[in-house]
Design an enzyme around this catalytic site. Structure first.
Site, mmCIF file in Angstrom:
data_model
loop_
_atom_site.group_PDB
_atom_site.id
_atom_site.type_symbol
_atom_site.label_atom_id
_atom_site.label_comp_id
_atom_site.label_asym_id
_atom_site.label_seq_id
_atom_site.Cartn_x
_atom_site.Cartn_y
_atom_site.Cartn_z
ATOM 1 N N SER A 103 50.990 -17.201 19.864
ATOM 2 C CA SER A 103 51.289 -16.495 21.078
ATOM 3 C C SER A 103 51.017 -17.582 22.218
ATOM 4 O O SER A 103 51.609 -18.233 22.469
ATOM 5 C CB SER A 103 50.288 -15.218 21.129
ATOM 6 N N ASP A 242 55.649 -15.724 27.284
ATOM 7 C CA ASP A 242 54.527 -16.609 26.582
ATOM 8 C C ASP A 242 55.388 -17.238 25.282
ATOM 9 O O ASP A 242 56.457 -17.121 24.975
ATOM 10 C CB ASP A 242 53.309 -15.604 26.148
ATOM 11 N N ASP A 244 55.293 -16.661 22.231
ATOM 12 C CA ASP A 244 56.168 -16.083 21.200
ATOM 13 C C ASP A 244 57.044 -14.887 21.625
ATOM 14 O O ASP A 244 57.568 -14.194 20.793
ATOM 15 C CB ASP A 244 55.177 -15.412 20.015
ATOM 16 N N ASP A 246 56.475 -11.966 23.261
ATOM 17 C CA ASP A 246 56.053 -10.758 23.431
ATOM 18 C C ASP A 246 55.616 -10.121 24.789
ATOM 19 O O ASP A 246 54.997 -8.947 25.121
ATOM 20 C CB ASP A 246 55.141 -9.948 22.167
#
Length: 447
Positions: A103, A242, A244, A246
């Site tokens: 993340s 961010d 990743d 999400d």
């Protein structure tokens, strides 16, 4: 989650090369997940996607080998946002989806997240089953039953079309100049396409991943670059994802940062006015008190869940509501998607702006945030701060000083060895002082 050996609040995460974030463990994890996910009488398949970290290639290969050894087919998606894997797991009717990502963390960290066939985070029982198989030695199935691996070449295009489908056909971004910050992460190749195809003029930063620069001074945890770009280009707003994809945060036209609490309010207020909110809103223990007060002024119910988008989702399902989120930019919009999705959430904010006919800078003024101070205290090993008598005593004293006009919250991070100290209240200087004093108590208690 206290009985878990490996799983935290958002999968398994740690530093690359340090157990359990090693190739050996990932091989075993792939096999264990294959055992837990496969169902007799059908050909089982698992999707694997990843962000742009260099270590993702290594772990992708290890997971693939483990799943194949368990007799499960693998579909490789390559670098894709976490919510894209959730969506594609559903559309491919796969047994599960796996994301290789840490993340918003730096490149030297990595981790694993899982999605169910419905595109949701795994429940505790299935995580426990995977851990059960991790405690058993790998047993390779017969050579005729080994899983096969396939590369899915059209995954980005499928996801781009899905994102566009979450807004009305007549919705257009024509006339808007938007700066996108892709954090050198998983959205770098799909986010620009989504917003361009919807008609916006796009400028992009943080879209040149090299495997090591993910989240490095860019993205939703470092909004300075985006603010500067918005001002320099005289754009209407900026959108930051961010690593990743999400999470999403924004910057308004004057370069001011707009956090997840404010974005949640903007979506909720517009949906309530349009009659499409369908219930209340779920935040977390960390959600600014100003959100709760502003929503209740509009007659919108508000509830708090534990920190973590999985807990927000659980509360939404229990209540039959559609909208929830966190200040970090995780938002769950259940009538659009099954998990937190930065691109989809950004589109919902832009839809609210379009329908209100007002810029983001104006819409965010509908709520007043209370001053809030967060201090992250690094510890050698995570512990429950509420299990330490000295910390509890300090919290009680701090709450007495606030006199009911604020909040104090201490919690262990579910993804990093940190104790998060948060204070909130009317007097900014006082809450900063209280937070600093509590951080010292945690520092002294961590041994």
């Amino acid at each position: 989650m206290s009985d878990r050996k490996y799983f935290g609040t958002d999968g398994i995460r740690g530093r690359v090369g340090e157990y359990p974030i090693t190739p050996e463990f990932m091989l075993h994890l792939g096999w264990a997940a294959g055992q837990a996910f496969k169902r007799d009488g059908q050909r089982n398949s698992v999707l694997i996607g990843k962000d742009t970290r260099l270590s993702g290639y290594m772990f992708e290969s290890a997971l693939e080998a483990g799943l194949s050894a368990a007799g499960v087919d693998v579909k490789l998606l390559g670098p894709m946002p976490t919510p894209a894997i959730a969506y594609l797991t559903r559309t491919f009717r796969a047994s599960a989806g796996i994301v290789i990502s840490a993340s918003h963390n730096p490149h030297h960290d990595n981790g694993i997240k899982f999605f169910s066939p419905a595109g949701t985070k795994l429940d505790d029982a299935l995580e426990a089953e995977i851990e059960h198989w991790l405690d058993r030695p790998i047993e390779v199935c017969g050579s005729k039953e080994l899983g096969k691996a396939f590369r899915v070449d059209d995954a980005p295009g499928r996801y781009v079309e899905f994102c566009k489908s979450t807004v009305p056909n007549e919705f257009s971004l024509e006339g808007l100049h938007i700066v996108l910050d892709c954090a050198h992460g998983a959205t770098y190749h799909v986010a620009p396409k989504v917003f361009r195809e919807l008609g916006a003029k796009i400028s992009v930063v943080g879209a040149d991943p090299d495997g090591l620069n993910i989240n490095l001074n860019v993205g939703s945890t470092h909004l300075g670059s985006l603010s500067k770009a918005v001002l320099e280009k005289q754009a209407d707003l900026g959108i930051a994802f961010d690593g990743d994809g999400d999470r999403v945060l924004m910057v308004d036209r004057d370069g001011s940062e707009v956090d997840g609490d404010e974005l949640l309010y903007v979506i909720a207020a517009q949906r309530h006015a349009a009659g499409t909110l369908k219930g209340g809103v779920v935040g977390t223990l960390m959600t600014n008190l100003g959100v709760e007060l502003a929503l209740r002024d509009r007659g919108i119910d508000f509830e708090r869940a534990k920190v973590g988008d999985r807990y927000v989702m659980e509360r939404l399902i229990d209540r039959g509501w559609l909208l929830g989120g966190e200040g970090s930019g995780h938002m769950v919009i259940r009538d659009c998607t099954s998990t937190g999705d930065g691109i989809v959430s950004a589109l919902q904010v832009l839809l609210a702006i379009s329908r209100a006919g007002s810029p983001l800078a104006d819409l965010r003024r509908g709520m007043s945030k209370l001053p809030q101070k967060m201090i992250n205290v690094r510890v050698g090993q995570r512990f429950d701060p509420l299990g330490r008598h000295d910390i509890v005593t300090a919290i009680e004293a701090a709450e007495a000083r606030l006199g009911g006009g604020g909040r104090v919250l201490l919690r262990a991070s579910g993804t990093e060895p940190l104790i998060r100290v948060m204070t909130e209240g009317q007097d900014e200087s006082e809450i900063v002082k209280i937070a600093e004093e509590l951080a010292v108590v945690v520092e002294n208690s961590r041994a």
